[in-house]
Design a protein around this motif. Structure first.
Motif, PDB file in Angstrom:
ATOM      1  N   LEU A  28       0.814  -1.228   0.000  1.00 61.26           N
ATOM      2  CA  LEU A  28       0.000   0.000   0.000  1.00 61.26           C
ATOM      3  C   LEU A  28       0.848   1.279   0.000  1.00 61.26           C
ATOM      4  O   LEU A  28       0.298   2.375   0.046  1.00 61.26           O
ATOM      5  CB  LEU A  28      -0.929   0.002   1.219  1.00 61.26           C
ATOM      6  N   HIS A  29       2.166   1.130  -0.026  1.00 64.23           N
ATOM      7  CA  HIS A  29       3.089   2.280   0.010  1.00 64.23           C
ATOM      8  C   HIS A  29       2.843   3.147   1.240  1.00 64.23           C
ATOM      9  O   HIS A  29       2.757   4.372   1.162  1.00 64.23           O
ATOM     10  CB  HIS A  29       2.986   3.115  -1.277  1.00 64.23           C
ATOM     11  N   LEU A  30       2.722   2.468   2.384  1.00 62.38           N
ATOM     12  CA  LEU A  30       2.539   3.150   3.660  1.00 62.38           C
ATOM     13  C   LEU A  30       3.751   2.872   4.539  1.00 62.38           C
ATOM     14  O   LEU A  30       4.499   1.928   4.299  1.00 62.38           O
ATOM     15  CB  LEU A  30       1.275   2.639   4.368  1.00 62.38           C
ATOM     16  N   GLU A  31       3.905   3.686   5.568  1.00 66.25           N
ATOM     17  CA  GLU A  31       4.999   3.474   6.507  1.00 66.25           C
ATOM     18  C   GLU A  31       4.597   2.379   7.496  1.00 66.25           C
ATOM     19  O   GLU A  31       3.462   2.330   7.960  1.00 66.25           O
ATOM     20  CB  GLU A  31       5.304   4.778   7.240  1.00 66.25           C
ATOM     21  N   PHE A  32       5.556   1.495   7.814  1.00 67.49           N
ATOM     22  CA  PHE A  32       5.297   0.396   8.741  1.00 67.49           C
ATOM     23  C   PHE A  32       5.962   0.651  10.081  1.00 67.49           C
ATOM     24  O   PHE A  32       7.097   1.090  10.151  1.00 67.49           O
ATOM     25  CB  PHE A  32       5.829  -0.930   8.171  1.00 67.49           C
ATOM     26  N   PHE A  33       5.213   0.357  11.145  1.00 65.51           N
ATOM     27  CA  PHE A  33       5.751   0.413  12.504  1.00 65.51           C
ATOM     28  C   PHE A  33       5.376  -0.864  13.239  1.00 65.51           C
ATOM     29  O   PHE A  33       4.327  -1.453  12.986  1.00 65.51           O
ATOM     30  CB  PHE A  33       5.174   1.595  13.291  1.00 65.51           C
ATOM     31  N   ASP A  34       6.239  -1.257  14.157  1.00 64.59           N
ATOM     32  CA  ASP A  34       5.994  -2.391  15.034  1.00 64.59           C
ATOM     33  C   ASP A  34       6.158  -1.836  16.444  1.00 64.59           C
ATOM     34  O   ASP A  34       7.235  -1.323  16.783  1.00 64.59           O
ATOM     35  CB  ASP A  34       7.026  -3.492  14.728  1.00 64.59           C
ATOM     36  N   SER A  35       5.119  -1.898  17.257  1.00 59.39           N
ATOM     37  CA  SER A  35       5.195  -1.253  18.582  1.00 59.39           C
ATOM     38  C   SER A  35       6.294  -1.861  19.450  1.00 59.39           C
ATOM     39  O   SER A  35       6.989  -1.129  20.157  1.00 59.39           O
ATOM     40  CB  SER A  35       3.838  -1.276  19.297  1.00 59.39           C
ATOM     41  N   ARG A  41      13.737   0.148  20.234  1.00 53.30           N
ATOM     42  CA  ARG A  41      14.546   1.238  19.675  1.00 53.30           C
ATOM     43  C   ARG A  41      14.694   2.366  20.704  1.00 53.30           C
ATOM     44  O   ARG A  41      15.790   2.878  20.924  1.00 53.30           O
ATOM     45  CB  ARG A  41      13.902   1.767  18.387  1.00 53.30           C
ATOM     46  N   ARG A  42      13.601   2.719  21.344  1.00 51.32           N
ATOM     47  CA  ARG A  42      13.618   3.827  22.301  1.00 51.32           C
ATOM     48  C   ARG A  42      14.365   3.496  23.592  1.00 51.32           C
ATOM     49  O   ARG A  42      14.971   4.381  24.188  1.00 51.32           O
ATOM     50  CB  ARG A  42      12.185   4.262  22.637  1.00 51.32           C
ATOM     51  N   THR A  43      14.287   2.263  24.043  1.00 48.27           N
ATOM     52  CA  THR A  43      14.947   1.895  25.301  1.00 48.27           C
ATOM     53  C   THR A  43      16.384   1.434  25.077  1.00 48.27           C
ATOM     54  O   THR A  43      17.178   1.396  26.009  1.00 48.27           O
ATOM     55  CB  THR A  43      14.198   0.756  26.035  1.00 48.27           C
TER      56      THR A  43
END
Length: 172
Positions: A28-35, A41-43
């Motif tokens: 769909l040409h959308l951005e993918f995120f995995d919570s 990544r943040r920790t």
């Protein structure tokens, strides 16, 4: 996607949320995120370390913040953690901010897909992972069903086939 709505994937561990989410976003040409990946990544640490250090409650607080931030975006595909729907706030945000797709799978498939994965804290050290998965299913399935706009069985289907089925059901 003309109106840039969000697609949120929910379901138990081993249902294929991350794999299918990547495929769906690509199609769909959308951005993918995995919570879960975003929390790592943040920790700067993996989920099992966060669980070990902060317990499940600490992890769920982090998860709630990440899901709140990510769902404020538009035009994304988000693969959520299997337990993210425990939080009423998460359920409300997911329902209000996008289309929720419940990826349903059997306990047998979950066991097969997760048996060698040591990065899943709720079953990694379990004496009987099947028992844990059955208990989680009993607790969480009604919550998945409560907020699902679409439900798709993922057993015995490739990520590409499931992604295409989602696209078809969304009328895209």
């Amino acid at each position: 996607m003309a109106d840039k709505r969000n697609i949120f994937l929910i379901g138990p561990m081993g249902a294929g949320k991350s794999t299918i989410g990547r495929q769906l976003a690509k199609s769909l040409h959308l951005e993918f995120f995995d919570s879960d990946a975003e929390i790592e990544r943040r920790t700067g640490a993996d989920i099992s370390w966060v669980f070990e250090l902060e317990g499940e409650a600490g992890f769920r607080d982090r998860e709630e913040k990440v899901i709140n931030e990510l769902t404020e975006n538009t035009g994304i595909v988000l693969a959520t953690g299997g337990g993210s729907i425990i939080s009423k706030e998460n359920r409300n945000r997911l329902s209000a901010r996008g289309v929720v797709v419940y990826l349903k799978t059997t306990i047998d498939k979950q066991v097969a897909r997760t048996e060698r994965d040591k990065r899943r804290p709720l079953i990694a050290e379990a004496e009987n992972p099947r028992e844990v998965l059955e208990q989680l299913s009993e607790e969480r399935t009604p919550l998945y069903e409560e907020i699902a706009d679409i439900t798709i069985e993922t057993d015995d289907q490739s990520a590409k086939i499931v992604a295409n089925e989602i696209i078809e059901k969304l009328g895209l």
